[in-house]
Design an enzyme around this catalytic site. Sequence first.
Site, PDB file in Angstrom:
ATOM      1  N   GLN A  39       0.809  -1.214   0.000  1.00  0.00           N
ATOM      2  CA  GLN A  39       0.000   0.000   0.000  1.00  0.00           C
ATOM      3  C   GLN A  39       0.844   1.268   0.000  1.00  0.00           C
ATOM      4  OE1 GLN A  39      -2.622  -0.118   3.368  1.00  0.00           O
ATOM      5  NE2 GLN A  39      -3.971  -1.669   2.502  1.00  0.00           N
ATOM      6  N   GLU A 106       7.189   8.082   6.342  1.00  0.00           N
ATOM      7  CA  GLU A 106       6.782   6.930   7.149  1.00  0.00           C
ATOM      8  C   GLU A 106       7.767   6.724   8.291  1.00  0.00           C
ATOM      9  OE1 GLU A 106       4.515   4.463   3.574  1.00  0.00           O
ATOM     10  OE2 GLU A 106       6.417   3.706   4.333  1.00  0.00           O
ATOM     11  N   HIS A 234       4.132  -6.279  10.706  1.00  0.00           N
ATOM     12  CA  HIS A 234       3.609  -4.929  10.511  1.00  0.00           C
ATOM     13  C   HIS A 234       2.763  -4.585  11.727  1.00  0.00           C
ATOM     14  CE1 HIS A 234       1.764  -1.403   8.785  1.00  0.00           C
ATOM     15  NE2 HIS A 234       2.578  -1.502   7.736  1.00  0.00           N
ATOM     16  N   ARG A 281       9.236  -0.068  12.656  1.00  0.00           N
ATOM     17  CA  ARG A 281       8.175  -1.063  12.836  1.00  0.00           C
ATOM     18  C   ARG A 281       8.445  -2.069  13.954  1.00  0.00           C
ATOM     19  NH1 ARG A 281       6.806  -2.413   6.479  1.00  0.00           N
ATOM     20  NH2 ARG A 281       5.861  -0.400   6.024  1.00  0.00           N
ATOM     21  N   HIS A 342       4.548  -9.772   8.129  1.00  0.00           N
ATOM     22  CA  HIS A 342       4.471  -8.883   6.969  1.00  0.00           C
ATOM     23  C   HIS A 342       5.616  -9.036   5.983  1.00  0.00           C
ATOM     24  CE1 HIS A 342       3.270  -5.338   4.747  1.00  0.00           C
ATOM     25  NE2 HIS A 342       4.431  -4.744   4.963  1.00  0.00           N
ATOM     26  N   GLU A 366      11.735 -10.092  -1.989  1.00  0.00           N
ATOM     27  CA  GLU A 366      11.638 -10.510  -0.592  1.00  0.00           C
ATOM     28  C   GLU A 366      12.289 -11.853  -0.305  1.00  0.00           C
ATOM     29  OE1 GLU A 366       8.260 -10.882   2.960  1.00  0.00           O
ATOM     30  OE2 GLU A 366       7.697 -10.130   0.972  1.00  0.00           O
ATOM     31  N   SER A 382      11.226  -1.963   0.428  1.00  0.00           N
ATOM     32  CA  SER A 382      11.112  -3.313  -0.139  1.00  0.00           C
ATOM     33  C   SER A 382      10.893  -3.297  -1.649  1.00  0.00           C
ATOM     34  CB  SER A 382       9.979  -4.079   0.543  1.00  0.00           C
ATOM     35  OG  SER A 382       8.773  -3.339   0.503  1.00  0.00           O
ATOM     36  N   LEU A 383       9.936  -2.509  -2.126  1.00  0.00           N
ATOM     37  CA  LEU A 383       9.728  -2.415  -3.572  1.00  0.00           C
ATOM     38  C   LEU A 383      10.986  -1.890  -4.253  1.00  0.00           C
ATOM     39  CD1 LEU A 383       6.103  -0.925  -3.666  1.00  0.00           C
ATOM     40  CD2 LEU A 383       6.761  -3.274  -4.220  1.00  0.00           C
TER      41      LEU A 383
END
Length: 516
Positions: A39, A106, A234, A281, A342, A366, A382-383
Site C-alpha cells: 500500500q 513513514e 507490521h 516497525r 508482513h 523478498e 522493499s519495492l
Amino acid sequence: MVIGSGIAGLSFALKVAQHGKVAIVTKTRIDETNTSYAQGGISSVTYAPDNFDKHIEDTLIAGDGLCDEEAVRLVVQEAPEKIKQLVEWGTQFDRKEDGSFDLHREGGHSEFRILHHKDNTGAEIQRALTTMVKNHPNITLLEKYFAIDLITPHHLGKIMEPWMKNNVCHGAYVLNIKTKQVETFLSKITMLATGGVGSVYQTTTNPLISTGDGIAMVFRAKGVIENMEFVQFHPTSLYNPAERPSFLITEAMRGFGGVLRTTDGQEFMHKYDPRGCLAPRDIVARAIDNELKITGDDYVYLDVTHKPAEEIRDHFPTIYEKCLSLGIDITRQMIPVVPAAHFLCGGIKVDLSGHTSIRNLYAAGECASSGLHGANRLASNSLLEGIVFADLAARDALARINKCDFNEQIPDWNDEGTTLPEEMVLITQSNKEVEQIMSNYVGIVRSNLRLQRAFDRLEVIYRETESLYQKSKVSQKICELRNKINVGYLIIKMARRRKESRGLHYNLDYPSKMEL
C-alpha cells in the site's frame, strides 16, 4: 526462466527480454503477488532537503547494525533512476498541482521521500509492469505453474553441500496445475522472485500463496540461506479475525498523523520511543504486543479522526472503503489494529549482482537477502530493493548467459509408485499446526523455551509430511506445506543461534535491546 511475477520478477524479465527468450512461471495469476498488496509506496531521494546520506543513515539505523553498508549505498543511489524507469513503464505516482511528486513520510524516515499512488502503490506498479510483460514478444507467461524443485547436480547423482563451489542450477521441475503433470524446465539462467513467507504464520498481511517456495527450494538444493530470524511484523493490520490474510493499514497513515491508542483512548507509544508513532516497525509492533499483554485486549486503535475527513478519504480511499464495509467510518471512528507477519528481511543470500551461492541462479525481492535490510527493514524500501536488485541481476545475467549451456542429461520427473493422498485432511491439519506453532512460539516476542518447543513440534510434522510426500503424487498443497515446514525450521534454527535481541528478533532470555 523467472519464477515469480512481482516487481522483481517482472522488471528482471523486461530487462533481459531485450536480449533473448524469457519464461515467467507463476503459481496463480500474474498479479497475485506481494507487490500487488503493497500500500504505502516506494522510497527514493527526490527533492531537497533530502539527500542520499540521509536515506542511507535512516536505513542503517533501522537495520540495527546488521545492514551491508555497500548494499545500502548502492540501492539508495540507484533509486532515482529506477523511479524514472517505473514512470517510463507507465506507473502513475501521485503528483501535486505543480507536477512534482506528492511525497509521504513513514516511520524511521527523516524526510518525506515515499512516492505513492493513493494507498495502493503496489497494485499500480503491478498493473504497469503486467501490461508491459503481456505485450512483450520475447516473454512467455505461464500462469498456474508451480515450481517444485530446482534442478541441480544432485539430480545427476552428485552429492552437494553449501560450501561446494560447483553447485549449478539447470532449471526447475514445475507442476502444471491444470494438467497435474510435472514438466522439466531447462534454463541457462534462473531468477527466483518468489516473495515472502507470511503464510507460515496465522496472522499475515501477505497473500496466502506466500509460502516461502524459493527459499525452501534453495535450502533443499544446498544453497546458502541467512538471517531468517528477522521476520517483520507490521504493527497495524485491520483487526478482523474472520479474514485471512489480514487487511493492511499502511504505515503512511501514521506518517499522515495517525495516533496509536489503547482501547480506553490513551496514547502509549511515547513510553517506548521518543519518535512515538513514527518509530521503526519493530519497536511499534513490540510496543503494541506488550500493551495487549498488559490489558488483555485483542487490539489497539489507530486514530485519524482529528484529521480533515476529505483528506482522509483522498489519501486513503482503499482503507476508507474497506473499513466502511465493516461498519467503521475512519473519519469519525478509530480503526482496530493488531500486528501481523508482513515481511522477511533474510532469505537466499545474494551478492551485489543478485547472484546466489548456486551458479546461474539469481534471487531478488523478498525471497533474497541482499544486506539492505539488516535486522529490520525501513518502511517502503522493499519495492525499491526488488527493482534495484532485479536490474543488477539482469546486467550480470546478460554478461554471463553466452557462457552457459543447457544440460540435456537431466532426467524427467519420476513419480512411479506414488498415489494421490488418500486424506487431504492430513495436509490441511498439518498446515494449521505449522501456523499455530510459528505464531505462538516464534512471533514478535520469543524465548529459548518457546523456540525449543517450536522446534520439537515442527520436527514431528516434518517427519510425517516427508513420509506422505514420498508416497504421494505431487500437488500444490503438499508442496506448499513442505516448503512452509522448511521455512519454519530455518526461522527457528537461526533464531536459536542468535544469542541476543536485535531488530526484529526479540528474545526474553536476552533482553538487551528493549526492556518490556
